[in-house]
Design a protein around this motif. Sequence first.
Motif, PDB file in Angstrom:
ATOM      1  N   THR A   1     -50.476  46.332 146.949  1.00  0.00           N
ATOM      2  CA  THR A   1     -49.260  45.860 146.284  1.00  0.00           C
ATOM      3  C   THR A   1     -49.612  44.697 145.364  1.00  0.00           C
ATOM      4  O   THR A   1     -50.608  43.995 145.579  1.00  0.00           O
ATOM      5  CB  THR A   1     -48.190  45.377 147.286  1.00  0.00           C
ATOM      6  OG1 THR A   1     -48.735  44.325 148.075  1.00  0.00           O
ATOM      7  CG2 THR A   1     -47.717  46.515 148.175  1.00  0.00           C
ATOM      8  N   ALA A   2     -48.777  44.501 144.364  1.00  0.00           N
ATOM      9  CA  ALA A   2     -48.968  43.386 143.445  1.00  0.00           C
ATOM     10  C   ALA A   2     -47.620  42.932 142.920  1.00  0.00           C
ATOM     11  O   ALA A   2     -46.683  43.727 142.784  1.00  0.00           O
ATOM     12  CB  ALA A   2     -49.868  43.796 142.285  1.00  0.00           C
ATOM     13  N   THR A   3     -47.527  41.636 142.628  1.00  0.00           N
ATOM     14  CA  THR A   3     -46.332  41.061 142.000  1.00  0.00           C
ATOM     15  C   THR A   3     -46.778  40.094 140.919  1.00  0.00           C
ATOM     16  O   THR A   3     -47.911  39.612 140.916  1.00  0.00           O
ATOM     17  CB  THR A   3     -45.450  40.305 143.026  1.00  0.00           C
ATOM     18  OG1 THR A   3     -46.235  39.301 143.659  1.00  0.00           O
ATOM     19  CG2 THR A   3     -44.882  41.249 144.070  1.00  0.00           C
ATOM     20  N   GLY A   4     -45.855  39.804 140.003  1.00  0.00           N
ATOM     21  CA  GLY A   4     -46.137  38.843 138.946  1.00  0.00           C
ATOM     22  C   GLY A   4     -47.094  39.369 137.894  1.00  0.00           C
ATOM     23  O   GLY A   4     -48.156  38.805 137.662  1.00  0.00           O
ATOM     24  N   PHE A   5     -46.721  40.449 137.226  1.00  0.00           N
ATOM     25  CA  PHE A   5     -47.577  41.046 136.189  1.00  0.00           C
ATOM     26  C   PHE A   5     -47.723  40.082 135.023  1.00  0.00           C
ATOM     27  O   PHE A   5     -46.731  39.588 134.480  1.00  0.00           O
ATOM     28  CB  PHE A   5     -46.973  42.368 135.715  1.00  0.00           C
ATOM     29  CG  PHE A   5     -47.809  43.109 134.720  1.00  0.00           C
ATOM     30  CD1 PHE A   5     -49.025  43.656 135.086  1.00  0.00           C
ATOM     31  CD2 PHE A   5     -47.366  43.270 133.414  1.00  0.00           C
ATOM     32  CE1 PHE A   5     -49.805  44.358 134.160  1.00  0.00           C
ATOM     33  CE2 PHE A   5     -48.123  43.973 132.489  1.00  0.00           C
ATOM     34  CZ  PHE A   5     -49.344  44.517 132.861  1.00  0.00           C
ATOM     35  N   ILE A   6     -48.946  39.789 134.636  1.00  0.00           N
ATOM     36  CA  ILE A   6     -49.212  38.869 133.528  1.00  0.00           C
ATOM     37  C   ILE A   6     -49.933  39.557 132.368  1.00  0.00           C
ATOM     38  O   ILE A   6     -50.316  38.906 131.405  1.00  0.00           O
ATOM     39  CB  ILE A   6     -50.010  37.631 134.004  1.00  0.00           C
ATOM     40  CG1 ILE A   6     -51.280  38.054 134.730  1.00  0.00           C
ATOM     41  CG2 ILE A   6     -49.143  36.744 134.888  1.00  0.00           C
ATOM     42  CD1 ILE A   6     -52.188  36.906 135.155  1.00  0.00           C
TER      43      ILE A   6
ATOM     44  N   VAL B   1     -51.910  39.813 144.593  1.00  0.00           N
ATOM     45  CA  VAL B   1     -52.355  41.159 144.939  1.00  0.00           C
ATOM     46  C   VAL B   1     -52.704  41.178 146.416  1.00  0.00           C
ATOM     47  O   VAL B   1     -53.303  40.236 146.933  1.00  0.00           O
ATOM     48  CB  VAL B   1     -53.594  41.570 144.099  1.00  0.00           C
ATOM     49  CG1 VAL B   1     -54.146  42.902 144.567  1.00  0.00           C
ATOM     50  CG2 VAL B   1     -53.253  41.620 142.624  1.00  0.00           C
ATOM     51  N   ASP B   2     -52.343  42.271 147.080  1.00  0.00           N
ATOM     52  CA  ASP B   2     -52.666  42.417 148.496  1.00  0.00           C
ATOM     53  C   ASP B   2     -53.129  43.842 148.763  1.00  0.00           C
ATOM     54  O   ASP B   2     -52.487  44.797 148.324  1.00  0.00           O
ATOM     55  CB  ASP B   2     -51.439  42.093 149.361  1.00  0.00           C
ATOM     56  CG  ASP B   2     -51.751  42.139 150.844  1.00  0.00           C
ATOM     57  OD1 ASP B   2     -52.816  41.635 151.252  1.00  0.00           O
ATOM     58  OD2 ASP B   2     -50.928  42.697 151.589  1.00  0.00           O
TER      59      ASP B   2
ATOM     60  N   GLY C   1     -43.530  44.289 139.782  1.00  0.00           N
ATOM     61  CA  GLY C   1     -44.342  44.655 140.929  1.00  0.00           C
ATOM     62  C   GLY C   1     -44.895  46.052 140.811  1.00  0.00           C
ATOM     63  O   GLY C   1     -44.474  46.847 139.968  1.00  0.00           O
ATOM     64  N   ALA C   2     -45.868  46.345 141.677  1.00  0.00           N
ATOM     65  CA  ALA C   2     -46.471  47.676 141.727  1.00  0.00           C
ATOM     66  C   ALA C   2     -46.944  47.935 143.145  1.00  0.00           C
ATOM     67  O   ALA C   2     -47.219  46.996 143.904  1.00  0.00           O
ATOM     68  CB  ALA C   2     -47.629  47.779 140.746  1.00  0.00           C
ATOM     69  N   ALA C   3     -47.040  49.213 143.488  1.00  0.00           N
ATOM     70  CA  ALA C   3     -47.528  49.598 144.810  1.00  0.00           C
ATOM     71  C   ALA C   3     -48.286  50.913 144.708  1.00  0.00           C
ATOM     72  O   ALA C   3     -47.930  51.796 143.929  1.00  0.00           O
ATOM     73  CB  ALA C   3     -46.369  49.743 145.792  1.00  0.00           C
ATOM     74  N   VAL C   4     -49.344  51.013 145.506  1.00  0.00           N
ATOM     75  CA  VAL C   4     -50.109  52.250 145.650  1.00  0.00           C
ATOM     76  C   VAL C   4     -50.089  52.586 147.130  1.00  0.00           C
ATOM     77  O   VAL C   4     -50.471  51.762 147.960  1.00  0.00           O
ATOM     78  CB  VAL C   4     -51.559  52.091 145.149  1.00  0.00           C
ATOM     79  CG1 VAL C   4     -52.343  53.387 145.357  1.00  0.00           C
ATOM     80  CG2 VAL C   4     -51.592  51.672 143.691  1.00  0.00           C
ATOM     81  N   THR C   5     -49.631  53.795 147.445  1.00  0.00           N
ATOM     82  CA  THR C   5     -49.503  54.226 148.835  1.00  0.00           C
ATOM     83  C   THR C   5     -50.311  55.493 149.048  1.00  0.00           C
ATOM     84  O   THR C   5     -50.266  56.409 148.222  1.00  0.00           O
ATOM     85  CB  THR C   5     -48.014  54.491 149.161  1.00  0.00           C
ATOM     86  OG1 THR C   5     -47.254  53.323 148.836  1.00  0.00           O
ATOM     87  CG2 THR C   5     -47.823  54.823 150.622  1.00  0.00           C
ATOM     88  N   SER C   6     -51.028  55.529 150.141  1.00  0.00           N
ATOM     89  CA  SER C   6     -51.798  56.717 150.498  1.00  0.00           C
ATOM     90  C   SER C   6     -50.858  57.897 150.664  1.00  0.00           C
ATOM     91  O   SER C   6     -49.750  57.756 151.165  1.00  0.00           O
ATOM     92  CB  SER C   6     -52.553  56.455 151.803  1.00  0.00           C
ATOM     93  OG  SER C   6     -53.230  57.624 152.210  1.00  0.00           O
ATOM     94  N   ARG C   7     -51.321  59.056 150.236  1.00  0.00           N
ATOM     95  CA  ARG C   7     -50.494  60.263 150.314  1.00  0.00           C
ATOM     96  C   ARG C   7     -51.248  61.296 151.145  1.00  0.00           C
ATOM     97  O   ARG C   7     -52.370  61.645 150.835  1.00  0.00           O
ATOM     98  CB  ARG C   7     -50.228  60.785 148.909  1.00  0.00           C
ATOM     99  CG  ARG C   7     -49.308  61.956 148.866  1.00  0.00           C
ATOM    100  CD  ARG C   7     -48.930  62.264 147.415  1.00  0.00           C
ATOM    101  NE  ARG C   7     -48.016  63.357 147.332  1.00  0.00           N
ATOM    102  CZ  ARG C   7     -46.717  63.278 147.557  1.00  0.00           C
ATOM    103  NH1 ARG C   7     -46.175  62.141 147.878  1.00  0.00           N
ATOM    104  NH2 ARG C   7     -45.952  64.328 147.460  1.00  0.00           N
TER     105      ARG C   7
END
Length: 165
Positions: free
Chosen positions: A75-80, A97-98, A57-63
Amino acid sequence: MEGLFVLKPAALLAAVWATAGCALLPSDPVRPPVGLRQDGDVLTVLIPDCPGVTVVGAAVTSRSSDATSGLPSWTATGFIGEVRNGVALDTRDWSEVDGSYAGLAAVDIEIDTGTSTYGTVVEPPRDREDLESLPVGHYDVGGEVVEAAEYFDRVADDYPCPTPT
């Protein structure tokens, strides 16, 4: 001075770290640096490519100016994709991806392998435009511009992959 509780400097420091969520215990492994670049609107992260380890998984959050602000924007899951090609934070290399991080200037980025979390921050003085101007195949690694192959060589030398159990 009855009832006065005095902490020794080491105990005070440990208490501050623990309450701030920044406790770093001697058993905590030192994480390798990550590489980062941007192509168009897509951020790509280089992390160690260890046998048997997959990105989950991965996530990008505003800072904001002082800290991460709230829930992830993307956010994302299931890296291919292939870790050696970089973990592209787009729709192509993920099964789910969301959200979106378009337009966010300062972000926290986390990549989760299930056994480790790798992260980095994009904030002034480094910005996403700086990452976009890197030569093809090069990544920003802690302020230094490095080719992907050199990154993997350095990481292999300084941060060996864990032995699969």
